[in-house]
Design a protein around this motif. Structure first.
Motif, PDB file in Angstrom:
ATOM      1  N   ALA A   1       0.737  -1.235  -0.048  1.00 39.81           N
ATOM      2  CA  ALA A   1      -0.021  -0.055   0.023  1.00 39.81           C
ATOM      3  C   ALA A   1       0.810   1.206   0.022  1.00 39.81           C
ATOM      4  O   ALA A   1       0.582   2.123  -0.623  1.00 39.81           O
ATOM      5  N   VAL A   2       1.734   1.327   0.777  1.00 41.44           N
ATOM      6  CA  VAL A   2       2.909   2.528   0.827  1.00 41.44           C
ATOM      7  C   VAL A   2       3.627   2.462  -0.504  1.00 41.44           C
ATOM      8  O   VAL A   2       3.662   3.595  -1.144  1.00 41.44           O
ATOM      9  N   LYS A   3       4.006   1.438  -1.252  1.00 40.91           N
ATOM     10  CA  LYS A   3       4.800   1.474  -2.463  1.00 40.91           C
ATOM     11  C   LYS A   3       3.632   2.167  -3.482  1.00 40.91           C
ATOM     12  O   LYS A   3       4.190   3.099  -4.205  1.00 40.91           O
ATOM     13  N   ARG A   4       2.702   1.617  -3.593  1.00 45.75           N
ATOM     14  CA  ARG A   4       1.662   2.101  -4.406  1.00 45.75           C
ATOM     15  C   ARG A   4       1.328   3.617  -4.332  1.00 45.75           C
ATOM     16  O   ARG A   4       1.141   4.511  -5.247  1.00 45.75           O
ATOM     17  N   ALA A   5       1.026   3.983  -3.032  1.00 43.97           N
ATOM     18  CA  ALA A   5       0.891   5.421  -3.022  1.00 43.97           C
ATOM     19  C   ALA A   5       1.970   6.224  -3.232  1.00 43.97           C
ATOM     20  O   ALA A   5       1.649   7.317  -3.980  1.00 43.97           O
ATOM     21  N   LEU A   6       2.996   5.785  -2.895  1.00 46.15           N
ATOM     22  CA  LEU A   6       4.399   6.659  -3.377  1.00 46.15           C
ATOM     23  C   LEU A   6       4.583   6.577  -4.993  1.00 46.15           C
ATOM     24  O   LEU A   6       5.013   7.645  -5.384  1.00 46.15           O
ATOM     25  N   ALA A   7       4.455   5.447  -5.573  1.00 51.20           N
ATOM     26  CA  ALA A   7       4.496   5.287  -7.023  1.00 51.20           C
ATOM     27  C   ALA A   7       3.749   6.236  -7.821  1.00 51.20           C
ATOM     28  O   ALA A   7       3.755   6.640  -9.023  1.00 51.20           O
ATOM     29  N   ALA A   8       2.308   6.436  -7.216  1.00 49.63           N
ATOM     30  CA  ALA A   8       1.203   7.393  -7.990  1.00 49.63           C
ATOM     31  C   ALA A   8       2.049   8.575  -7.993  1.00 49.63           C
ATOM     32  O   ALA A   8       1.089   9.640  -8.639  1.00 49.63           O
ATOM     33  N   ILE A   9       2.943   9.193  -7.157  1.00 51.49           N
ATOM     34  CA  ILE A   9       3.394  10.610  -7.260  1.00 51.49           C
ATOM     35  C   ILE A   9       4.153  10.798  -8.352  1.00 51.49           C
ATOM     36  O   ILE A   9       5.318   9.956  -8.776  1.00 51.49           O
ATOM     37  N   GLU A  10       4.091  11.816  -9.326  1.00 52.96           N
ATOM     38  CA  GLU A  10       4.791  12.137 -10.178  1.00 52.96           C
ATOM     39  C   GLU A  10       6.186  12.407 -10.025  1.00 52.96           C
ATOM     40  O   GLU A  10       6.136  13.135  -8.938  1.00 52.96           O
ATOM     41  N   GLY A  11       7.332  12.115 -10.408  1.00 51.74           N
ATOM     42  CA  GLY A  11       8.451  12.437  -9.941  1.00 51.74           C
ATOM     43  C   GLY A  11       9.364  11.330  -9.149  1.00 51.74           C
ATOM     44  O   GLY A  11      10.431  11.134  -9.048  1.00 51.74           O
ATOM     45  N   VAL A  12       8.561  10.298  -8.499  1.00 46.76           N
ATOM     46  CA  VAL A  12       9.174   9.082  -8.061  1.00 46.76           C
ATOM     47  C   VAL A  12       9.499   8.190  -8.776  1.00 46.76           C
ATOM     48  O   VAL A  12       8.666   7.566  -9.579  1.00 46.76           O
ATOM     49  N   GLU A  13      10.708   7.753  -8.655  1.00 42.50           N
ATOM     50  CA  GLU A  13      11.530   6.991  -9.410  1.00 42.50           C
ATOM     51  C   GLU A  13      11.468   5.437  -9.037  1.00 42.50           C
ATOM     52  O   GLU A  13      11.445   4.450  -9.739  1.00 42.50           O
ATOM     53  N   SER A  14      11.803   5.307  -7.673  1.00 38.71           N
ATOM     54  CA  SER A  14      11.795   4.076  -6.918  1.00 38.71           C
ATOM     55  C   SER A  14      11.426   4.226  -5.425  1.00 38.71           C
ATOM     56  O   SER A  14      11.722   5.400  -5.048  1.00 38.71           O
ATOM     57  N   THR A  15      11.053   3.222  -5.023  1.00 42.00           N
ATOM     58  CA  THR A  15      10.608   3.194  -3.370  1.00 42.00           C
ATOM     59  C   THR A  15      11.315   1.859  -2.963  1.00 42.00           C
ATOM     60  O   THR A  15      11.323   0.828  -3.627  1.00 42.00           O
ATOM     61  N   ASP A  16      11.798   1.654  -1.670  1.00 45.47           N
ATOM     62  CA  ASP A  16      12.072   0.616  -0.782  1.00 45.47           C
ATOM     63  C   ASP A  16      11.503   0.871   0.653  1.00 45.47           C
ATOM     64  O   ASP A  16      11.783   1.698   1.159  1.00 45.47           O
ATOM     65  N   VAL A  17      10.874  -0.050   0.741  1.00 49.62           N
ATOM     66  CA  VAL A  17       9.941  -0.102   2.052  1.00 49.62           C
ATOM     67  C   VAL A  17      10.348  -1.476   2.838  1.00 49.62           C
ATOM     68  O   VAL A  17      10.327  -2.586   2.563  1.00 49.62           O
ATOM     69  N   ASN A  18      10.962  -1.060   4.134  1.00 48.94           N
ATOM     70  CA  ASN A  18      11.540  -2.039   4.825  1.00 48.94           C
ATOM     71  C   ASN A  18      10.622  -2.294   6.084  1.00 48.94           C
ATOM     72  O   ASN A  18      10.336  -1.344   7.104  1.00 48.94           O
ATOM     73  N   LEU A  19       9.678  -3.190   6.115  1.00 47.01           N
ATOM     74  CA  LEU A  19       9.005  -3.686   7.366  1.00 47.01           C
ATOM     75  C   LEU A  19       9.231  -3.936   8.619  1.00 47.01           C
ATOM     76  O   LEU A  19       8.967  -3.210   9.416  1.00 47.01           O
ATOM     77  N   ALA A  20      10.517  -4.444   8.785  1.00 46.06           N
ATOM     78  CA  ALA A  20      11.134  -4.732  10.009  1.00 46.06           C
ATOM     79  C   ALA A  20      11.582  -3.555  10.764  1.00 46.06           C
ATOM     80  O   ALA A  20      11.419  -3.369  11.650  1.00 46.06           O
ATOM     81  N   THR A  21      12.053  -2.375   9.963  1.00 49.26           N
ATOM     82  CA  THR A  21      12.434  -1.245  10.279  1.00 49.26           C
ATOM     83  C   THR A  21      11.771  -0.139  10.297  1.00 49.26           C
ATOM     84  O   THR A  21      11.859   1.085  11.008  1.00 49.26           O
ATOM     85  N   SER A  22      10.523  -0.308   9.638  1.00 50.19           N
ATOM     86  CA  SER A  22       9.435   0.700   9.283  1.00 50.19           C
ATOM     87  C   SER A  22       9.951   1.877   8.333  1.00 50.19           C
ATOM     88  O   SER A  22       9.761   3.150   8.436  1.00 50.19           O
ATOM     89  N   GLU A  23      11.352   1.675   7.949  1.00 43.91           N
ATOM     90  CA  GLU A  23      11.721   2.848   7.142  1.00 43.91           C
ATOM     91  C   GLU A  23      11.377   2.478   5.653  1.00 43.91           C
ATOM     92  O   GLU A  23      11.384   1.437   5.123  1.00 43.91           O
ATOM     93  N   VAL A  24      11.324   3.940   4.973  1.00 45.69           N
ATOM     94  CA  VAL A  24      11.020   3.864   3.609  1.00 45.69           C
ATOM     95  C   VAL A  24      12.109   4.908   2.923  1.00 45.69           C
ATOM     96  O   VAL A  24      12.414   5.971   3.432  1.00 45.69           O
TER      97      VAL A  24
END
Length: 62
Positions: free
Chosen positions: A13-36
């Protein structure tokens, strides 16, 4: 840090939300550390829009 993520569905869900923003090239979401990590074009997207997208997906940003 993204608060409230508890499963891989949350990660998606977080990846999809961020990918929908114009200008976002890539995302890495780490569930264990809650870091994006987001790679984006600052001329087309800003921190406030990234935070808003995450909040819009139902999570808090700290």
């Amino acid at each position: 840090m993204v608060d409230g993520m508890t499963c891989e569905g949350c990660v998606s869900a977080v990846k999809r939300a961020l990918a929908a923003i114009e200008g976002v090239e890539s995302t890495d979401v780490n569930l264990a550390t809650s870091e994006v990590t987001v790679t984006y074009d600052p001329a087309r997207a800003g921190i406030s829009s990234l935070r808003s997208a995450i909040r819009g997906a139902g999570y808090e940003v700290s």
